[in-house]
Structures are given as structure tokens and as C-alpha cells.
Scaffold this motif. Structure first.
Motif, PDB file in Angstrom:
ATOM      1  N   GLU A 265       0.815  -1.743  -0.422  1.00  0.00           N
ATOM      2  CA  GLU A 265      -0.140   0.117  -0.134  1.00  0.00           C
ATOM      3  C   GLU A 265       1.056   1.350   0.468  1.00  0.00           C
ATOM      4  N   GLY A 266       0.400   1.961  -0.687  1.00  0.00           N
ATOM      5  CA  GLY A 266       1.696   3.345  -0.855  1.00  0.00           C
ATOM      6  C   GLY A 266       3.048   3.099  -1.676  1.00  0.00           C
ATOM      7  N   GLY A 267       2.990   2.041  -1.338  1.00  0.00           N
ATOM      8  CA  GLY A 267       4.158   1.544  -2.742  1.00  0.00           C
ATOM      9  C   GLY A 267       4.392   2.248  -3.869  1.00  0.00           C
ATOM     10  N   PRO A 268       4.984   2.380  -4.737  1.00  0.00           N
ATOM     11  CA  PRO A 268       5.438   2.774  -6.600  1.00  0.00           C
ATOM     12  C   PRO A 268       4.191   1.970  -7.426  1.00  0.00           C
ATOM     13  N   SER A 269       4.716   0.932  -7.501  1.00  0.00           N
ATOM     14  CA  SER A 269       3.380  -0.451  -8.207  1.00  0.00           C
ATOM     15  C   SER A 269       1.889   0.302  -8.193  1.00  0.00           C
ATOM     16  N   LEU A 270       1.453   0.378  -6.747  1.00  0.00           N
ATOM     17  CA  LEU A 270       0.511   0.178  -6.689  1.00  0.00           C
ATOM     18  C   LEU A 270       0.024   1.765  -6.944  1.00  0.00           C
ATOM     19  N   VAL A 271       0.928   2.398  -6.642  1.00  0.00           N
ATOM     20  CA  VAL A 271       0.409   3.853  -7.162  1.00  0.00           C
ATOM     21  C   VAL A 271       0.588   4.432  -8.509  1.00  0.00           C
ATOM     22  N   ALA A 272       1.158   3.485  -9.834  1.00  0.00           N
ATOM     23  CA  ALA A 272       1.193   3.986 -10.883  1.00  0.00           C
ATOM     24  C   ALA A 272       0.185   3.086 -11.537  1.00  0.00           C
ATOM     25  N   PHE A 273      -0.448   2.169 -10.549  1.00  0.00           N
ATOM     26  CA  PHE A 273      -1.829   1.485 -11.336  1.00  0.00           C
ATOM     27  C   PHE A 273      -2.893   2.160 -10.448  1.00  0.00           C
ATOM     28  N   ALA A 274      -2.482   3.244  -9.862  1.00  0.00           N
ATOM     29  CA  ALA A 274      -3.975   4.091  -9.724  1.00  0.00           C
ATOM     30  C   ALA A 274      -4.082   4.983 -10.495  1.00  0.00           C
ATOM     31  N   GLN A 275      -3.233   5.048 -10.679  1.00  0.00           N
ATOM     32  CA  GLN A 275      -2.962   6.655 -11.354  1.00  0.00           C
ATOM     33  C   GLN A 275      -2.994   5.958 -13.597  1.00  0.00           C
ATOM     34  N   PHE A 276      -2.900   5.125 -13.639  1.00  0.00           N
ATOM     35  CA  PHE A 276      -2.738   4.677 -15.447  1.00  0.00           C
ATOM     36  C   PHE A 276      -4.549   4.998 -15.467  1.00  0.00           C
ATOM     37  N   PRO A 277      -5.530   4.680 -14.946  1.00  0.00           N
ATOM     38  CA  PRO A 277      -6.913   4.753 -15.501  1.00  0.00           C
ATOM     39  C   PRO A 277      -7.395   6.340 -15.096  1.00  0.00           C
ATOM     40  N   LEU A 278      -6.654   7.229 -14.275  1.00  0.00           N
ATOM     41  CA  LEU A 278      -6.683   8.618 -14.483  1.00  0.00           C
ATOM     42  C   LEU A 278      -6.301   8.961 -15.421  1.00  0.00           C
ATOM     43  N   ASP A 279      -5.046   9.010 -15.820  1.00  0.00           N
ATOM     44  CA  ASP A 279      -4.443   9.682 -16.896  1.00  0.00           C
ATOM     45  C   ASP A 279      -4.804   9.393 -18.425  1.00  0.00           C
ATOM     46  N   VAL A 280      -5.340   8.038 -18.398  1.00  0.00           N
ATOM     47  CA  VAL A 280      -6.256   7.750 -19.846  1.00  0.00           C
ATOM     48  C   VAL A 280      -7.706   8.291 -20.192  1.00  0.00           C
ATOM     49  N   ASP A 281      -8.511   8.216 -18.687  1.00  0.00           N
ATOM     50  CA  ASP A 281      -9.956   9.031 -18.509  1.00  0.00           C
ATOM     51  C   ASP A 281      -9.484  10.667 -18.665  1.00  0.00           C
ATOM     52  N   SER A 282      -8.543  10.841 -18.154  1.00  0.00           N
ATOM     53  CA  SER A 282      -7.486  12.610 -18.704  1.00  0.00           C
ATOM     54  C   SER A 282      -7.498  12.859 -20.078  1.00  0.00           C
ATOM     55  N   LEU A 283      -6.834  11.902 -21.000  1.00  0.00           N
ATOM     56  CA  LEU A 283      -6.657  11.914 -22.555  1.00  0.00           C
ATOM     57  C   LEU A 283      -7.678  11.817 -23.148  1.00  0.00           C
ATOM     58  N   GLY A 284      -8.126  10.442 -22.476  1.00  0.00           N
ATOM     59  CA  GLY A 284      -9.714  11.140 -22.874  1.00  0.00           C
ATOM     60  C   GLY A 284     -10.345  12.432 -23.968  1.00  0.00           C
ATOM     61  N   LYS A 285     -10.319  12.686 -22.336  1.00  0.00           N
ATOM     62  CA  LYS A 285     -11.354  14.259 -22.873  1.00  0.00           C
ATOM     63  C   LYS A 285     -10.438  15.391 -23.302  1.00  0.00           C
ATOM     64  N   GLN A 286      -9.557  14.961 -23.501  1.00  0.00           N
ATOM     65  CA  GLN A 286      -8.589  15.641 -24.082  1.00  0.00           C
ATOM     66  C   GLN A 286      -8.849  15.414 -25.492  1.00  0.00           C
ATOM     67  N   LEU A 287      -8.647  14.605 -25.914  1.00  0.00           N
ATOM     68  CA  LEU A 287      -9.146  14.190 -27.071  1.00  0.00           C
ATOM     69  C   LEU A 287     -10.728  14.434 -27.794  1.00  0.00           C
ATOM     70  N   GLY A 288     -11.278  14.051 -26.753  1.00  0.00           N
ATOM     71  CA  GLY A 288     -13.028  14.552 -27.148  1.00  0.00           C
ATOM     72  C   GLY A 288     -12.742  16.264 -27.537  1.00  0.00           C
ATOM     73  N   GLU A 289     -12.674  17.052 -26.559  1.00  0.00           N
ATOM     74  CA  GLU A 289     -12.498  18.361 -27.107  1.00  0.00           C
ATOM     75  C   GLU A 289     -11.635  18.562 -28.367  1.00  0.00           C
TER      76      GLU A 289
END
Length: 289
Positions: A265-289
Motif C-alpha cells: 500500500e502506497g508503493g510505487p507500483s500500486l501508485v502507478a496502477f492507480a494513476q493509469f486509469p486517471l491518465d487514460v480518462d484525462s487523455l480521453g477528455k482531451q481527445l474528445g475536446e
């Protein structure tokens, strides 16, 4: 095949990120490379997510009704006492090389579990050997080998449950062809490695294993395309009995601790895994715009 691979690599350079089954501490140089300007000209791949390494549990056959007999055999042996010679789905060794390894293992006096595959087909210099999908051990191995080594060795045909064997307390070292999934599984299981790379990226992996991470020792004969019995004997004894083997085990244990910390918990691999869908969502919104 070359054209297909070149097209795939070109498409890879167009990606917005890379999801990797590793921990950045294990492969820091490789992970940093795509972030620099020299990897892909005029492009920097900023989004790299190290979300592993996997513990390999997903590779086990949970539905198998009966425990593999090789594991029952391992149960009766001392801790860290056997050499696991692991087969691969591709790049099987020649019959001549199998015999040479067998002689070296017998002379080493060490316990072993050996998963033997049929030699490479049309490319094998031993084309006259009539071996089918299941290897004929009496033909492939030296005469009398199985009988002489039956008290300290077990040879299985084609397949052994790799992750189960690696995680067994009796396994002391694994001879591997340096496929990266197998390397990560060995690190997770705290098992040092002997390197016999054959093809593709395996020789590059060997460099990382021996020089960068320090969890393996190479069988130098691979550079000449053939491992001699003397080297097999010497290296096996060195890793099982020698000071070099003790140092390898200590380094593998340290890498395992790093991998475990990355997945806590709080380790870099879990942090990266949690960040991945957030970045995908953010990128999707940018492309949609």
C-alpha cells in the motif's frame, strides 16, 4: 515477419504510454530510456507505468485435481538444494547439447529437476533421431544416465509447473533461457539463476540479470553456441555450494524485498496502477475536446 514487426514497433512509438509488469527499482535504466530523447527520435514517451512484478499466482493451474508428482518429489529434499533446469516453449536445445548438460549435471553431484523437451526439429543437427512430440529420454540422454542419477535427480518430459517449482523451498537455482517473465518469477521466488540465452531479446536480458540486477551467473559457452560439460559442472557447484552462490541468493532476496515494497500500500507500483486509469480518462477528455 520482419515487415510485420517493424510496423508494430512503429505503432509502438505512437503510443501515449507504456504499462509494464515490473518495478522501476528492478529495471531503472530500461525504464528511464524511453523517457529520454535517444529512444525514439523527436519523441519522448513520458507515461510509463511500472505496475509489477506479478507474483505469478495467476499462472498456476488452480483447477488441477492432483498435485504434480515432481512437487511431491521435491517435498522430501533439503531447502535450496536442487537445480531446476527449465524447458521453454520455443528454442529447444539440440540433442547434442542435452547430452552435454546431462554429463555436466551428473559430474556435479548435485540434485536436480529437469524438464526436457524434444530437440528443435528441422534445424537440429540430429535429424536422424526419431523423437516425437514427447521426448524419448532413453535416446536423448546419455546411456544409463537416468539409472545412475535416479537417487538425486528427476527428469520430466516436456513440462513442469514452473512457478510452483520456483516457489518450492527445495529449489536452489534455476537454469533459464532468460525470458523476462521467467526472470521476474525467479526473483519473486528468491531463486538465483544460471543464464543460457538462446534467441530474441534473451541475450540482452542476460546482461541486465548479471550486470544491472546482479541475480544471475552466465554460462559463457552460449556465446559460442554450445555449453560444455565442464562449465555446467563448475557453475552448478559454484551456485549451490560456493560463496558466489551465497552472494547471488542475498542479492535475489534484496530484489524480492524491493518488489514486495513496490506492491505494498502506497508503493510505487500500486501508485502507478492507480494513476493509469486517471491518465487514460484525462487523455480521453482531451481527445474528445
Amino acid at each position: 515477419m520482419c515487415k510485420a514487426m517493424m510496423n508494430i514497433w512503429k505503432r509502438n512509438t505512437e503510443t501515449m504510454g507504456i504499462l509494464l509488469n515490473t518495478a522501476e527499482l528492478l529495471e531503472s535504466r530500461a525504464v528511464q530510456s524511453p523517457r529520454g530523447p535517444l529512444c525514439v527520435p523527436e519523441r519522448i514517451l513520458l507515461l510509463i507505468y511500472c505496475v509489477g512484478p506479478s507474483d505469478g499466482k495467476g499462472t498456476k493451474d488452480e483447477g488441477r485435481a492432483k498435485r504434480n508428482e515432481c512437487l511431491e518429489w521435491l517435498d522430501a529434499l533439503p531447502d535450496r538444494s536442487i537445480v531446476f533446469l527449465c524447458s521453454v516453449s520455443k528454442g529447444a536445445l539440440s540433442a547434442e547439447q542435452l547430452k552435454e548438460i546431462a554429463v555436466g549435471m551428473e559430474r556435479s553431484g548435485q540434485r536436480f529437476l529437469w524438464s526436457v523437451r524434444t530437440p528443435a526439429g528441422s534445424d537440429s543437427p540430429e535429424k536422424h533421431l526419431k523423437v516425437g512430440p514427447e521426448p524419448d529420454l532413453g535416446v536423448l540422454l546419455p546411456q544409463g544416465f537416468l539409472e545412475r542419477t535416479k537417487w538425486r535427480g528427476l527428469v520430466v518430459k516436456s513440462w513442469a509447473p514452473q512457478m510452483d517449482v520456483l516457489s518450492h523451498r527445495a529449489t536452489g537455482v534455476v537454469l533459464t533461457h532468460c525470458g523476462w517473465n521467467s526472470v521476474l518469477e525467479a526473483i519473486v521466488a528468491r531463486v538465483p539463476m544460471l543464464c543460457l540465452p538462446l534467441e530474441a531479446e534473451q541475450k540482452m536480458n542476460k546482461v541486465s540479470m548479471t550486470e544491472d540486477i546482479g541475480v544471475a551467473m552466465e554460462l559463457e559457452g552460449y556465446m559460442r553456441g554450445f555449453i560444455k560439460e565442464d562449465e555446467v559442472e563448475a557453475k552448478v557447484r559454484l551456485v549451490i555450494e560456493g560463496e558466489e552462490g551465497r552472494q547471488l541468493r542475498a542479492r535475489v532476496a534484496a530484489r524480492r524485498e524491493e518488489a514486495e515494497a513496490a506492491l505494498e500500500e502506497g508503493g510505487p507500483s500500486l501508485v502507478a496502477f492507480a494513476q493509469f486509469p486517471l491518465d487514460v480518462d484525462s487523455l480521453g477528455k482531451q481527445l474528445g475536446e
